[in-house]
Write an enzyme that holds these catalytic residues in place. Structure first.
Site, PDB file in Angstrom:
ATOM      1  N   GLY A 282       0.804  -1.227   0.000  1.00 17.91           N
ATOM      2  CA  GLY A 282       0.000   0.000   0.000  1.00 17.91           C
ATOM      3  C   GLY A 282       0.828   1.263   0.000  1.00 17.91           C
ATOM      4  N   HIS A 283       2.054   1.183   0.397  1.00 14.10           N
ATOM      5  CA  HIS A 283       2.952   2.346   0.345  1.00 14.10           C
ATOM      6  C   HIS A 283       4.170   1.971  -0.487  1.00 14.10           C
ATOM      7  CE1 HIS A 283       5.179   5.893   1.258  1.00 14.10           C
ATOM      8  NE2 HIS A 283       4.504   6.236   2.328  1.00 14.10           N
TER       9      HIS A 283
ATOM     10  N   HIS B 108      -1.738   9.923  -2.470  1.00 17.96           N
ATOM     11  CA  HIS B 108      -0.768  10.231  -1.408  1.00 17.96           C
ATOM     12  C   HIS B 108       0.557  10.667  -2.037  1.00 17.96           C
ATOM     13  CE1 HIS B 108       2.027   9.240   1.946  1.00 17.96           C
ATOM     14  NE2 HIS B 108       0.994   9.577   2.706  1.00 17.96           N
TER      15      HIS B 108
ATOM     16  N   GLU C  12      -3.225  13.135   2.720  1.00 21.65           N
ATOM     17  CA  GLU C  12      -1.862  13.664   2.475  1.00 21.65           C
ATOM     18  C   GLU C  12      -1.587  13.635   0.980  1.00 21.65           C
ATOM     19  OE1 GLU C  12       0.469  12.464   6.403  1.00 21.65           O
ATOM     20  OE2 GLU C  12       0.221  10.712   5.125  1.00 21.65           O
TER      21      GLU C  12
ATOM     22  N   GLU D 214       3.863  17.981   2.460  1.00 22.59           N
ATOM     23  CA  GLU D 214       4.613  17.190   3.439  1.00 22.59           C
ATOM     24  C   GLU D 214       6.109  17.188   3.123  1.00 22.59           C
ATOM     25  OE1 GLU D 214       3.090  13.224   4.051  1.00 22.59           O
ATOM     26  OE2 GLU D 214       4.938  12.590   5.048  1.00 22.59           O
TER      27      GLU D 214
ATOM     28  N   CYS E 170       8.243  14.896   3.556  1.00 22.62           N
ATOM     29  CA  CYS E 170       8.631  13.654   2.878  1.00 22.62           C
ATOM     30  C   CYS E 170       8.218  13.642   1.407  1.00 22.62           C
ATOM     31  CB  CYS E 170       8.034  12.440   3.586  1.00 22.62           C
ATOM     32  SG  CYS E 170       8.802  12.088   5.179  1.00 22.62           S
TER      33      CYS E 170
ATOM     34  N   CYS F  76       8.005  10.110  10.116  1.00 27.39           N
ATOM     35  CA  CYS F  76       8.748   9.779   8.908  1.00 27.39           C
ATOM     36  C   CYS F  76       9.688  10.900   8.493  1.00 27.39           C
ATOM     37  CB  CYS F  76       7.781   9.492   7.762  1.00 27.39           C
ATOM     38  SG  CYS F  76       6.425  10.677   7.652  1.00 27.39           S
ATOM     39  N   CYS F  77       9.294  12.152   8.758  1.00 26.45           N
ATOM     40  CA  CYS F  77      10.035  13.274   8.177  1.00 26.45           C
ATOM     41  C   CYS F  77      11.412  13.486   8.792  1.00 26.45           C
ATOM     42  CB  CYS F  77       9.189  14.539   8.243  1.00 26.45           C
ATOM     43  SG  CYS F  77       7.657  14.424   7.291  1.00 26.45           S
TER      44      CYS F  77
END
Lengths: 638, 638
Positions: free
Chosen positions: A199-200, A260, A312, A328, A330, A411-412
């Protein structure tokens, strides 16, 4: 592709395609020696890495591996979200680049200790994830939509590649861990395995790079398989739609990034890797179109991407509100990853233009000056001064208008850290005929062209404060080669000064082909006067506004510079011009008296009492370093 | 409060305060006899109610009660989201008002059958919810943040009140079910019970009304307790923050609505009920301030509220983008609930102004002309023509740009249905001295003032097509009384024609105090020329744009009327004026040739080739009834 250069030997860099228009240079070839980025690299190494490691220990993200190894891990005591393993891997990657950059022995010790804890948690068949497969946990691969297992592997692979390239003889076992995991992935998701994707996206570029680093074609083939499966609807149709994870349209059929924004950029980056390694021109053409349309229609003036908090995600074309811009951090990093790969493949300076814009205005905006607090999202209009975020608990990812020490979804911070630590790899490239400078920073460049010609350059510049980039040939051989410098798209009127004289440097690239001698100097003079830019009229949200830019930096108006007046109440008086004085950019603003609170629609408001004052603009990346404030990038015209 | 009128006997209306400035009239006093709203009421009764019932059966939301009664319900086969019971109750409420309005015997039979299925699922102690407390389900009240149990009870109580008032002798058991449930709630959440609130406000106005309808003060007290507890942080601090469910600031300390817009309005409505029943002037003042600030800073020109998709929430002041405006239908209905209660308490016409704006531009926008598809959200700028939503499966709540037959979260369809069925209750009120007309529709009004004076009126009007409202006294007594008519805030230049002559009717209200005789006619003439309105300059997202309104209707430009040209490419040429012809509002638009796709920030675009054409505007509520289209309410000026 303008030409094809084959990469001989793996450069010490995050991305090393087997061939392409340009060949990356590694951290052994290029060092950033001072200025804007060296300062940020120093803070990253001295403060951010330890800060990030500290939080990952205290939040349990690292200890999860210890519990997993001990067989005591259960969902009840597991710290962090389902993807927390990936953050630890990103920290590892950042550490690896930093060790490669500085040779920091203490950091190398911490790195090895961390690798040991992770390696101990790997299962016999190569599987490694603290969130799945144990008693009380969900089974492996039972939630491809949200489980992030392959995403986590991707970051593990990128960390292992970073270590393998910076310390090929380290013998700490990380590359072996990654190879066992990758072999497991190939077995589980290969042509006869689970016919789906994560999914990512993330494992796509990571597998491709692991394949490049190890010579294992199987990994590249698996990346290609994941890219081909994406968009065929193998994931569930969630409320946000399959576009959220780019499973709506096959990669080669899509015309623009969507869903996303981090997922979209990571996937695109991996798809470029696959296209290059498989010589798939159709796929590369599709990705080029996606890049073009995304840049023309779905990118903020900062380079930020993904306007929507919900999901996002990218919005529709030209839906780029300054208010609540998500942008974002990221996603900006993902955009750099995508653009950089296209630059290597095609050599076009437009990609380096976007990389520069995004580095200065998204990546550099995220960390505080001290390197111990970060923006997760990067709004372009802050209407309400934020509250100081908690220092002892993680913040929701988008809740504060001030940089936060840590986020529940963090995550960032490690993404910024790995980018800054490896930044020298994005400064210059070579091709068969010479060397290309893409980003301008004081730098020491020592490399050898494919045919053995030695090129040694020193770059001196106060960029972006000043627009003079002075390149001195430190040493070379008595054979001609070509030095190419990027002239940013905003740099109308740039000049190039060579031993042969002065020449105009039109935007794009400018090249000097000659028999260089040690001591030769080439100077690029970029015009650094502030520029006033207007938005495409289809961007409704900033109609009637302008942005002031200076060099690669987007400028902003912060309430701290308005005696605390709300930036939402001011208008820009352009008739008074934009001037520079004492190193500051000054504009004239008029402040309208606040209107009464009533129904806000009706006759155009009568001219109200107005105060006129000169106010400085600051670099957007510097905002919110002086306490809670309001801020705006787009300034309404009076 | 301007005066206090005590309500003697319960009117057949959703809201019946014990006292206040104005006294509501019920469905027995007022019938809408034709025109805009009668048409919608007819479609609602003939199509929407059956459509809604059909979907609730097929999605399992009604059958859940059967399984619960049979003891066979488990989470595995339960249909719908955690709050699906509430939708069934809203359908019940809509049916009750419709039966009260029309006397439809077949519908009464369906209503009784449904009540029987629900009553069978009630547990011995009064608890009733198909989602909690059974083996395999979570325990009762184990998830106050998201469980919606009290929210569901609230809708049950409102349904029971509607039935009790429209059919006091029905003997179908619904009121008894509600009372048992309310007694359970008082026991479980009373002063010595669980000291918290529901994550979704709704039980507050519902308990207050059930108390009014039954005379049980305990229910009102429980409502007051819930209102006082809200904002004290008894719910978890979720990622969206406690503001999401208004648990951030006590109701009496808040200055503006915030967080989830439906929750915020339902809570405010219930707090007005509590303030009125407890004579709490401080609380009422706080709510008045909240209403004022919300209307001045956080409300779309349509009356829509809640601009953000994320959290379905209010944004900061003046963050009201047309793009992706959320403007949930249910938030509009909640706003009507809040405004209507303040109108009854205080008598100020501004509340009826907002009710009218919201009814015409949010509530009327939701259902399709056929009454079998609905908008959940109501954007003000549609950039991409939508796809036709599925007819056989429920849509995600905000996924389509076309009205959808059903949603996975389907709060809006039954909410619209109950509002339309009870709409006559919002047309007129009385006080000790006379009768007030708030909303203009052809109507038959037959009522008695508190002192016994009989008032019978007939209203004739083609409003909002035409601005003449003709009120004829059908019968009355030989004693003077006062007829008051609202003059909408937009109606500059209105006139009142009475038996005594013509007089200006300034915005607000205009009254005629006289000894009326049967056959007397009072005519209000409202100016219906199209009006061009500008936004407050603090609403950045629509700077440089105007909206055209006509009477209470906001107008929109739809691509169907531009030969399919994209509305995002057109500008309004106001120099050509706005004219009416053949009942249509016509404007002149210029269409710029599409710009090249490139970096969208830089020099202001050079004037492009432009086509000029006259185009009609339509009422916003009518849009997207002619297939997929693009649409915009705010028109950029050329």
């Amino acid at each position: 592709m303008t030409s094809t250069t084959t990469t001989a030997g793996s450069p010490i860099a995050p991305v090393a395609p087997s061939h392409g228009a340009l060949r990356p240079l590694g951290l052994d070839d290029v060092q950033i020696t001072g200025g804007f980025w060296a300062q940020r690299q120093a803070v990253n190494g001295s403060a951010s890495l330890a800060h990030i490691e500290h939080w990952m220990e205290r939040e349990g993200w690292i200890p999860n591996f210890d519990s997993a190894a001990a067989g005591t891990l259960s969902d009840l005591d597991r710290g962090g979200r389902e993807f927390s393993d990936s953050e630890v891997y990103k920290l590892l990657e950042a550490m690896a680049w930093e060790i490669g950059r500085t040779g920091d022995a203490a950091l190398d010790g911490r790195f090895r200790a961390l690798v040991g804890r992770i390696a101990a948690a790997q299962e016999a068949d190569g599987y490694l994830n603290t969130n799945f497969g144990r008693p009380g946990q969900r089974p492996r691969y039972s939630d491809l939509e949200w489980g992030h297992e392959l995403y986590c592997f991707g970051h593990l692979f990128q960390a292992a590649v970073a270590r393998a390239r910076t310390r090929p003889d380290a013998d700490d076992g990380l590359l072996a861990v990654a190879r066992r995991a990758a072999d497991h992935v190939v077995a589980a998701f290969g042509p006869d395995g689970i016919a789906s994707v994560c999914g990512h996206a993330e494992i796509e570029p990571a597998l491709a790079e692991l394949g490049r680093a190890t010579g294992e074609r199987r990994y590249v083939d698996q990346a290609a398989l994941f890219v081909e499966r994406r968009g065929t609807g193998t994931l569930a149709d969630i409320e946000l739609g399959r576009a959220y994870y780019q499973d709506d349209v096959p990669v080669r059929d899509a015309t623009v990034l969507r869903g996303h924004a981090v997922r979209a950029n990571y996937l695109a980056a991996g798809a470029v890797d696959v296209a290059v390694e498989t010589d798939d021109e159709d796929l590369l053409d599709a990705l080029t179109t996606q890049w073009e349309n995304t840049v023309a229609r779905r990118t903020y003036v900062t380079g930020g991407q993904g306007s929507q908090h919900e999901g996002e995600a990218f919005g529709h074309d030209f839906v780029l509100p300054a208010d609540r811009a998500y942008s974002e951090t990221c996603a900006g990093i993902g955009s750099v990853m995508f653009s950089w790969r296209l630059l290597l493949a095609q050599g076009l300076p437009r990609y380096a233009d976007l990389v520069e814009r995004t580095l200065f205005n998204v990546v550099a905006t995220s960390p505080s000056h001290e390197g111990t607090a970060f923006y997760y999202t990067n709004t372009l209009h802050q209407r309400v001064p934020g509250t100081v975020p908690p220092t002892e608990v993680a913040s929701p990812r988008a809740s504060s208008s001030l940089r936060a020490p840590w986020f529940a979804v963090s995550c960032c911070p490690p993404n910024v850290a790995r980018t800054l630590a490896s930044l020298a790899a994005y400064v210059a490239t070579t091709d068969d005929d010479g060397l290309q400078l893409h980003q301008y920073a004081p730098a020491r460049i020592r490399t050898t062209l494919a045919d053995g010609r030695r090129v040694e350059l020193d770059v001196e510049t106060a960029y972006p404060t000043d627009g003079v980039v002075r390149v001195t040939v430190a040493a070379t051989e008595d054979r001609p080669w070509t030095l190419t410098l990027r002239v940013p798209s905003w740099a109308d009127g740039a000049e190039l000064r060579t031993p042969d004289g002065v020449q105009p440097a039109p935007t794009g690239t400018v090249s000097v082909h000659r028999r260089f001698a040690a001591g030769d100097v080439v100077e690029l003079h970029l015009p650094m006067e502030p520029r006033v830019s207007s938005p495409d009229p289809r961007i409704d949200a900033v109609r009637g506004c302008v942005v002031v830019e200076r060099g690669p930096e987007v400028l902003a108006l912060e309430s701290v510079d308005l005696d605390g007046a709300d930036v939402s109440a001011v208008r820009l008086d352009l008739t008074a011009g934009v001037r520079e004085a004492d190193g500051r950019v000054l504009v004239t603003v008029v402040t309208a008296a606040p209107a009464d609170d009533a129904w806000p629609y009706g006759s155009p408001p009568a001219p109200a009492d107005q105060a006129r004052a000169e106010a400085p603009l600051i670099a957007y990346h510097d905002w919110a370093n002086r306490g809670p404030s309001t801020m705006r990038v787009w300034l309404p015209l009076a």
